[in-house]
Scaffold this motif. Structure first.
Motif, short mmCIF file in Angstrom:
data_model
loop_
_atom_site.label_atom_id
_atom_site.label_comp_id
_atom_site.label_asym_id
_atom_site.label_seq_id
_atom_site.Cartn_x
_atom_site.Cartn_y
_atom_site.Cartn_z
N ASN A 1 0.82 -1.21 0.00
CA ASN A 1 0.00 0.00 0.00
C ASN A 1 0.85 1.26 0.00
O ASN A 1 0.49 2.27 -0.61
N SER B 1 0.69 4.10 -2.92
CA SER B 1 0.39 5.50 -2.62
C SER B 1 1.54 6.43 -2.96
O SER B 1 1.33 7.54 -3.47
N THR B 2 2.77 6.00 -2.68
CA THR B 2 3.95 6.84 -2.95
C THR B 2 5.02 6.00 -3.62
O THR B 2 5.99 5.59 -2.97
N ALA C 1 -1.44 5.16 -11.50
CA ALA C 1 -2.42 5.74 -10.57
C ALA C 1 -1.95 7.09 -10.05
O ALA C 1 -2.75 8.02 -9.91
N GLN C 2 -0.68 7.22 -9.77
CA GLN C 2 -0.15 8.50 -9.30
C GLN C 2 -0.30 9.58 -10.37
O GLN C 2 -0.57 10.75 -10.06
N ALA D 1 -4.03 10.72 -10.20
CA ALA D 1 -4.62 10.89 -8.86
C ALA D 1 -5.68 9.83 -8.59
O ALA D 1 -6.73 10.11 -8.00
N VAL D 2 -5.43 8.61 -9.04
CA VAL D 2 -6.34 7.49 -8.80
C VAL D 2 -5.90 6.79 -7.52
O VAL D 2 -4.72 6.47 -7.33
N PHE D 3 -6.85 6.55 -6.63
CA PHE D 3 -6.56 5.91 -5.35
C PHE D 3 -6.60 4.39 -5.51
O PHE D 3 -7.58 3.84 -6.04
N GLN E 1 -5.74 0.78 -3.24
CA GLN E 1 -5.39 0.23 -1.93
C GLN E 1 -5.78 -1.23 -1.88
O GLN E 1 -6.83 -1.63 -2.40
N VAL F 1 -9.97 0.48 -6.24
CA VAL F 1 -9.54 1.55 -7.13
C VAL F 1 -10.63 2.60 -7.16
O VAL F 1 -11.79 2.29 -7.46
N PRO G 1 -11.23 9.51 -9.52
CA PRO G 1 -11.85 10.76 -9.06
C PRO G 1 -12.93 11.26 -10.01
O PRO G 1 -12.95 10.95 -11.21
#
Length: 449
Positions: A299, A303-304, A328-329, A332-334, A336, A349, A352
């Motif tokens: 995760n 995220s990063t 995804a980065q 700006a798609v989340f 996890q 997923v 936005p």
């Protein structure tokens, strides 16, 4: 202190002589003054001698400090030259340790500062070398990916022509297998481009949610295990052209990961539904699950991706999640990973709202024929059982028409009796269903076909 003692002694002798009356007061005064002059002369000479000695000591100390500083600078110069030679020769130099100052004087502080500067310069040299090598490598990856992508696109175009030119199941079955292999190869080439800092997927028009889900499912090895669930709530939702292809790539990597880490006898479910934050897509498997520390590490990567050391994963060839994280980065798609109630893993997923668009209603059309892939309606042949491209070629060449056979649901099966294929194996009929949807969904992506 010696001149001062002489002066006190001289005054004391003068007072004693004056008291005893041996000299008159004037004589005593003259004698004291003369003595003071002599004492002052000797005092000045001693002061000059002491000052000269102190100056000599200071000069020696200054020279010693200067020599120590020059020595430290010379050592730093040799270290930097050696480090540069090591880097140019392909060897990674070690960072020199910073020595603690042995004293608290200015020279010790200067020497400590030089040692610290030397270590920082070596670190900077290594960093510049690594970044330069990385930039060159990334540029090579981008260029190779672009060339490979163009070759794969040409191969897929030729395969499309071959598939549309025949209706024989003995030919279509291997063609579909090659087609699927090429689609998977295209995704790997595109992953290479993503790791190189570029994206080769583009679309001039928005993609519907179902096109994205089906296209992602068709790009994995075990596509027959994937079950796509999307209700009417997402029928009129689409993804912008600059986002849809990359989201499809993200989902393909997550679906591939779910298929590889779950029981081949189970299904991988892909669900999509609108939420307040945008569009939520879940990729759920029923595998053995992940350890909490591994899931937390993944995760953090999702995220990063730029702040996590992924060298071990890259060496092991595990670049799927890294590719998904990079894409995804970018939009700006989340993404996890979560544990689901069955003990498996669910990849969530969230796309936005800003990149979602309203899709126009699809007009209802009557389907004249069923087959592994949509073809244009024939203009000169009214018989629906022969492909239009083949009929036109036969007319132009003056050849007799091929034997006609009615299409059935089992038209792509071999005539000889065969054992039913396992769930994980791709059959021509399954490939037709999945890849036909993929072709239809990717028809708005000219650079991807």
């Amino acid at each position: 202190m010696v001149p001062l003692l002489h002066m006190v002694l001289l005054v004391g002798v003068g007072i004693v002589v004056w008291r005893m009356g041996m000299w008159s007061g004037t004589g005593v005064l003259v004698g004291v003054v003369c003595g003071l002059i002599v004492v002052a002369f000797f005092a000045a000479r001693e002061a000059r001698t002491a000052a000269g000695f102190a100056h000599g000591v200071a000069e020696e100390a200054r020279a010693a400090d200067q020599a120590a500083a020059l020595g430290a600078l010379a050592v730093a110069e040799r270290t930097l030259l050696w480090s540069t030679d090591q880097l140019c020769g392909g060897t990674r130099p070690s960072v020199p340790a910073i020595a603690e100052p042995q004293s608290a004087g200015p020279a010790a502080r200067v020497e400590a500062a030089v040692h610290a500067l030397k270590a920082q310069v070596v670190v900077s040299l290594v960093r510049v070398h690594d970044e330069s090598a990385t930039d060159v490598l990334l540029d090579v990856l981008r260029r190779l990916a672009m060339r490979g992508h163009a070759l794969v696109a040409r191969a897929l175009e030729d395969l499309t022509k071959l598939e549309r030119a025949t209706d024989d199941p003995e030919w279509l079955a291997p063609l579909w297998r090659i087609d699927h292999l090429m689609i998977r190869l295209r995704r790997h080439v595109e992953s290479t481009a993503v790791l190189g800092g570029a994206s080769l997927r583009t679309s001039r028009q928005p993609l519907s949610v179902m096109s994205v889900l089906r296209g992602a499912s068709s790009e994995v090895v075990q596509f027959a295990r994937v079950s796509t669930v999307a209700g009417s709530a997402v029928a009129d939702i689409g993804l912008a052209g600059h986002v849809g292809p990359d989201v499809m790539h993200v989902l393909a990597e997550l679906i591939e990961n779910a298929c590889e880490h779950s029981d081949p006898a189970t299904q991988v479910t892909v669900r999509a539904q609108p939420v307040q934050a945008g569009l939520a897509i879940e990729v759920e498997d029923r595998g053995v699950g992940m350890r909490p520390e591994v899931r937390d590490q993944m995760n953090r990567l999702l995220s990063t991706p730029d702040e996590v050391d992924v060298s071990d994963q890259v060496r092991a060839g595990q670049i799927g999640l890294l590719t998904a994280a990079k894409l995804a980065q970018r939009h700006a798609v989340f993404v996890q990973l979560q544990e689901n109630p069955t003990g498996g893993t669910t990849a969530l997923v969230v796309v936005p709202t800003g990149v979602l668009v309203q899709m126009p209603p699809v007009p209802k059309v009557s389907v004249q024929q069923t087959g592994p892939r949509p073809v244009d309606a024939p203009s000169a042949q009214p018989t629906p059982v022969q492909p239009a491209a083949q009929a036109e070629q036969s007319q132009r060449a003056g050849e007799p028409p091929l034997p006609r056979r009615p299409r059935t649901h089992g038209a792509l099966r071999a005539t000889a009796p065969q054992q039913p294929a396992p769930m994980t194996a791709a059959t021509p009929g399954m490939a037709a269903d999945f890849l036909a949807g993929s072709r239809k969904g990717s028809s708005t992506q000219p650079s991807e076909s």
